[in-house]
Write a protein that holds these residues in place. Structure first.
Motif, PDB file in Angstrom:
ATOM      1  N   ALA A 140       0.820  -1.204   0.000  1.00  8.13           N
ATOM      2  CA  ALA A 140       0.000   0.000   0.000  1.00  8.13           C
ATOM      3  C   ALA A 140       0.855   1.255   0.000  1.00  8.13           C
ATOM      4  O   ALA A 140       0.334   2.359  -0.126  1.00  8.13           O
ATOM      5  CB  ALA A 140      -0.921   0.008   1.220  1.00  8.13           C
ATOM      6  N   SER A 141       2.162   1.093   0.157  1.00  7.30           N
ATOM      7  CA  SER A 141       3.070   2.234   0.242  1.00  7.30           C
ATOM      8  C   SER A 141       3.440   2.746  -1.145  1.00  7.30           C
ATOM      9  O   SER A 141       3.189   2.095  -2.165  1.00  7.30           O
ATOM     10  CB  SER A 141       4.334   1.843   1.016  1.00  7.30           C
ATOM     11  N   LEU A 142       4.050   3.913  -1.156  1.00  8.28           N
ATOM     12  CA  LEU A 142       4.441   4.563  -2.400  1.00  8.28           C
ATOM     13  C   LEU A 142       5.961   4.658  -2.451  1.00  8.28           C
ATOM     14  O   LEU A 142       6.570   5.308  -1.593  1.00  8.28           O
ATOM     15  CB  LEU A 142       3.821   5.957  -2.486  1.00  8.28           C
ATOM     16  N   PRO A 143       6.598   4.017  -3.429  1.00  9.70           N
ATOM     17  CA  PRO A 143       8.067   4.056  -3.491  1.00  9.70           C
ATOM     18  C   PRO A 143       8.579   5.470  -3.699  1.00  9.70           C
ATOM     19  O   PRO A 143       7.997   6.262  -4.434  1.00  9.70           O
ATOM     20  CB  PRO A 143       8.389   3.157  -4.691  1.00  9.70           C
ATOM     21  N   GLY A 144       9.682   5.776  -3.017  1.00  8.92           N
ATOM     22  CA  GLY A 144      10.275   7.097  -3.148  1.00  8.92           C
ATOM     23  C   GLY A 144       9.652   8.139  -2.256  1.00  8.92           C
ATOM     24  O   GLY A 144      10.164   9.255  -2.139  1.00  8.92           O
ATOM     25  N   GLU A 145       8.536   7.788  -1.608  1.00  8.30           N
ATOM     26  CA  GLU A 145       7.860   8.752  -0.724  1.00  8.30           C
ATOM     27  C   GLU A 145       7.734   8.203   0.695  1.00  8.30           C
ATOM     28  O   GLU A 145       8.004   8.906   1.661  1.00  8.30           O
ATOM     29  CB  GLU A 145       6.486   9.107  -1.286  1.00  8.30           C
ATOM     30  N   ASP A 146       7.289   6.958   0.820  1.00 12.94           N
ATOM     31  CA  ASP A 146       7.166   6.340   2.135  1.00 12.94           C
ATOM     32  C   ASP A 146       8.483   5.652   2.496  1.00 12.94           C
ATOM     33  O   ASP A 146       9.038   4.908   1.683  1.00 12.94           O
ATOM     34  CB  ASP A 146       6.042   5.303   2.140  1.00 12.94           C
ATOM     35  N   PRO A 147       8.979   5.841   3.702  1.00 11.93           N
ATOM     36  CA  PRO A 147      10.237   5.196   4.092  1.00 11.93           C
ATOM     37  C   PRO A 147      10.063   3.733   4.461  1.00 11.93           C
ATOM     38  O   PRO A 147      11.048   3.035   4.700  1.00 11.93           O
ATOM     39  CB  PRO A 147      10.682   6.011   5.314  1.00 11.93           C
ATOM     40  N   TRP A 148       8.825   3.269   4.539  1.00 11.67           N
ATOM     41  CA  TRP A 148       8.530   1.894   4.932  1.00 11.67           C
ATOM     42  C   TRP A 148       7.779   1.166   3.813  1.00 11.67           C
ATOM     43  O   TRP A 148       7.316   1.772   2.842  1.00 11.67           O
ATOM     44  CB  TRP A 148       7.664   1.896   6.201  1.00 11.67           C
ATOM     45  N   LEU A 149       7.652  -0.135   3.974  1.00 10.63           N
ATOM     46  CA  LEU A 149       6.764  -0.953   3.161  1.00 10.63           C
ATOM     47  C   LEU A 149       5.491  -1.153   3.980  1.00 10.63           C
ATOM     48  O   LEU A 149       5.550  -1.613   5.118  1.00 10.63           O
ATOM     49  CB  LEU A 149       7.394  -2.310   2.850  1.00 10.63           C
ATOM     50  N   GLU A 150       4.352  -0.781   3.398  1.00  9.79           N
ATOM     51  CA  GLU A 150       3.094  -0.838   4.148  1.00  9.79           C
ATOM     52  C   GLU A 150       2.178  -1.909   3.584  1.00  9.79           C
ATOM     53  O   GLU A 150       2.012  -2.038   2.359  1.00  9.79           O
ATOM     54  CB  GLU A 150       2.385   0.517   4.111  1.00  9.79           C
ATOM     55  N   PHE A 151       1.555  -2.675   4.495  1.00 17.89           N
ATOM     56  CA  PHE A 151       0.635  -3.749   4.125  1.00 17.89           C
ATOM     57  C   PHE A 151      -0.616  -3.635   4.997  1.00 17.89           C
ATOM     58  O   PHE A 151      -0.541  -3.250   6.171  1.00 17.89           O
ATOM     59  CB  PHE A 151       1.285  -5.120   4.341  1.00 17.89           C
ATOM     60  N   HIS A 152      -1.769  -3.989   4.414  1.00 17.66           N
ATOM     61  CA  HIS A 152      -3.032  -3.984   5.142  1.00 17.66           C
ATOM     62  C   HIS A 152      -3.518  -5.425   5.251  1.00 17.66           C
ATOM     63  O   HIS A 152      -3.874  -6.036   4.239  1.00 17.66           O
ATOM     64  CB  HIS A 152      -4.073  -3.118   4.426  1.00 17.66           C
ATOM     65  N   LEU A 153      -3.532  -5.965   6.451  1.00 21.34           N
ATOM     66  CA  LEU A 153      -3.858  -7.365   6.666  1.00 21.34           C
ATOM     67  C   LEU A 153      -5.309  -7.516   7.113  1.00 21.34           C
ATOM     68  O   LEU A 153      -5.736  -6.896   8.101  1.00 21.34           O
ATOM     69  CB  LEU A 153      -2.945  -7.974   7.739  1.00 21.34           C
ATOM     70  N   ASP A 154      -6.059  -8.330   6.370  1.00 16.20           N
ATOM     71  CA  ASP A 154      -7.443  -8.624   6.734  1.00 16.20           C
ATOM     72  C   ASP A 154      -7.423  -9.694   7.829  1.00 16.20           C
ATOM     73  O   ASP A 154      -7.049 -10.834   7.584  1.00 16.20           O
ATOM     74  CB  ASP A 154      -8.196  -9.132   5.504  1.00 16.20           C
ATOM     75  N   CYS A 155      -7.845  -9.326   9.024  1.00 17.92           N
ATOM     76  CA  CYS A 155      -7.801 -10.233  10.173  1.00 17.92           C
ATOM     77  C   CYS A 155      -9.199 -10.643  10.635  1.00 17.92           C
ATOM     78  O   CYS A 155      -9.389 -11.036  11.793  1.00 17.92           O
ATOM     79  CB  CYS A 155      -7.035  -9.584  11.324  1.00 17.92           C
ATOM     80  N   ARG A 156     -10.178 -10.556   9.735  1.00 15.57           N
ATOM     81  CA  ARG A 156     -11.539 -10.952  10.129  1.00 15.57           C
ATOM     82  C   ARG A 156     -11.590 -12.421  10.540  1.00 15.57           C
ATOM     83  O   ARG A 156     -12.325 -12.804  11.442  1.00 15.57           O
ATOM     84  CB  ARG A 156     -12.511 -10.722   8.963  1.00 15.57           C
ATOM     85  N   GLU A 157     -10.840 -13.262   9.824  1.00  8.82           N
ATOM     86  CA  GLU A 157     -10.815 -14.681  10.132  1.00  8.82           C
ATOM     87  C   GLU A 157      -9.413 -15.069  10.586  1.00  8.82           C
ATOM     88  O   GLU A 157      -8.441 -14.383  10.295  1.00  8.82           O
ATOM     89  CB  GLU A 157     -11.223 -15.500   8.896  1.00  8.82           C
ATOM     90  N   GLN A 158      -9.327 -16.178  11.273  1.00 12.72           N
ATOM     91  CA  GLN A 158      -8.033 -16.650  11.737  1.00 12.72           C
ATOM     92  C   GLN A 158      -7.182 -17.098  10.552  1.00 12.72           C
ATOM     93  O   GLN A 158      -7.680 -17.648   9.580  1.00 12.72           O
ATOM     94  CB  GLN A 158      -8.204 -17.807  12.708  1.00 12.72           C
ATOM     95  N   GLY A 159      -5.891 -16.836  10.634  1.00 18.59           N
ATOM     96  CA  GLY A 159      -4.941 -17.265   9.617  1.00 18.59           C
ATOM     97  C   GLY A 159      -3.576 -17.396  10.258  1.00 18.59           C
ATOM     98  O   GLY A 159      -3.255 -16.672  11.218  1.00 18.59           O
ATOM     99  N   ALA A 160      -2.765 -18.299   9.734  1.00 14.32           N
ATOM    100  CA  ALA A 160      -1.475 -18.564  10.374  1.00 14.32           C
ATOM    101  C   ALA A 160      -0.610 -17.313  10.439  1.00 14.32           C
ATOM    102  O   ALA A 160       0.014 -17.019  11.468  1.00 14.32           O
ATOM    103  CB  ALA A 160      -0.747 -19.686   9.617  1.00 14.32           C
ATOM    104  N   PHE A 161      -0.568 -16.537   9.331  1.00 15.18           N
ATOM    105  CA  PHE A 161       0.265 -15.335   9.334  1.00 15.18           C
ATOM    106  C   PHE A 161      -0.388 -14.211  10.127  1.00 15.18           C
ATOM    107  O   PHE A 161       0.257 -13.575  10.969  1.00 15.18           O
ATOM    108  CB  PHE A 161       0.558 -14.874   7.907  1.00 15.18           C
ATOM    109  N   SER A 162      -1.659 -13.960   9.879  1.00 19.76           N
ATOM    110  CA  SER A 162      -2.317 -12.841  10.554  1.00 19.76           C
ATOM    111  C   SER A 162      -2.392 -13.069  12.060  1.00 19.76           C
ATOM    112  O   SER A 162      -2.324 -12.113  12.843  1.00 19.76           O
ATOM    113  CB  SER A 162      -3.717 -12.606   9.977  1.00 19.76           C
TER     114      SER A 162
END
Length: 312
Positions: A140-162
């Motif tokens: 979700a981040s913008l290269p060259g503008e955001d200093p981080w890598l941004e992710f939006h995780l859907d946690c409505r249901e259980q998942g091994a990673f989330s």
């Protein structure tokens, strides 16, 4: 029967066996998510031999030349020796910068890679948790503008990673797998054309990056953003999107619940046959969007889509 070798392990497998299934039957814990050749969590490197690959185009030429294959798309035809993807050896290190909840069900994860990562808005990465769980997530981040890598995780249901991500804390170490994608992107040649961005759930993440890229490149055509959520509370970027629209009069934001979607789609009308549409989310939502755009007269080659496939 073909022999499958992984390190010191030797497995006799039936001809035409699926490689991922054969590895799992032999006790080799190769991660997977979609089984459709999309998520790239099941990468293995062929050291000797070659499987029958149903989807060679899913990997870049560079990765294929290095011997990497998607286990879910390969079948055993002859003896084969493979190495599984090792996130410590093959992944790129990154640390957790921050986590926060954008809604009751959407967790924002920001990572700082130890080495700069070149990417484009709309792409996605395979993330490896500290416990070795791999999942693909859109940037979700913008290269060259955001200093981080941004992710939006859907946690409505259980998942091994989330489930692990809920407990991430700043400074924790993750590994980054393959960067891929490209269907969702912004092309400078589109600058004067109307642009529609239709997202369901956290399918908004890559389109948020594309929207910001379009604005950074001074997109002149109208931009229409439609976000579908289960209910009003799950329009997790509503304030951010409305602020962008307030600063850019040619940006229109529509926030729809599932109950409101049919009526809203029925009213969709193309102002121009030059319109371009980018779609992202669950396959059923993307198919609903695409069908309505087709009925509205938008040519299929002007529709770009990325599906968030459910875990297999």
């Amino acid at each position: 029967m073909p022999e499958l070798s992984v390190g010191e392990l030797r497995l006799a497998v039936e001809p035409m066996s699926n490689l991922l299934d054969a590895l799992h039957r032999g006790g080799v814990g190769v991660p997977y998510s979609c089984r459709a050749g999309s998520c790239h969590a099941c990468l293995v490197r062929c050291v000797h031999g070659e499987p029958l690959d149903a989807k060679p185009e899913a990997l870049s030429g560079l990765l294929r030349d290095q011997g990497w294959r998607l286990a879910c798309q390969c079948r055993m035809v002859d003896d084969l020796q493979v190495e599984v993807f090792d996130p410590v050896r093959d992944g790129r290190p990154a640390r957790v910068e921050a986590t926060d909840w954008l809604s009751a069900n959407v967790l924002r994860l920001r990572l700082i890679p130890e080495q700069p990562l070149r990417y484009s808005a709309g792409q996605h990465l395979v993330l490896w948790s500290p416990n070795g769980v791999a999942r693909p997530y859109s940037l979700a981040s913008l290269p060259g503008e955001d200093p981080w890598l941004e992710f939006h995780l859907d946690c409505r249901e259980q998942g091994a990673f989330s489930d692990e991500a809920r407990a991430f804390s700043p400074g924790e170490r993750l590994r980054l797998g393959e960067l891929r994608g490209g269907a969702l992107h912004y092309d400078p040649d589109w600058q004067a054309r109307p642009l529609w961005l239709l997202a369901a759930g956290t399918g908004l993440a890559p389109l948020y990056g594309v929207l910001r890229e379009a604005l950074r490149q001074d997109h002149q055509g109208s931009i229409r953003v439609i976000h579908l959520a289960h209910d009003r509370a799950e329009h997790y970027l509503a304030d951010t999107l409305m602020a962008l629209a307030a600063d850019h009069p040619h940006v229109q934001i529509e926030l729809l619940s599932a109950a409101e979607l049919p009526a809203a789609l029925a009213e969709l009308r193309l102002a121009s046959r030059q319109t371009l549409a980018l779609l992202c989310g669950h396959p059923s939502s993307v198919e609903t969007f695409a069908r309505r755009l087709y009925l509205a007269g938008l040519p299929r080659n002007q529709v770009f889509a990325d599906l968030f496939l459910p875990h297999a």
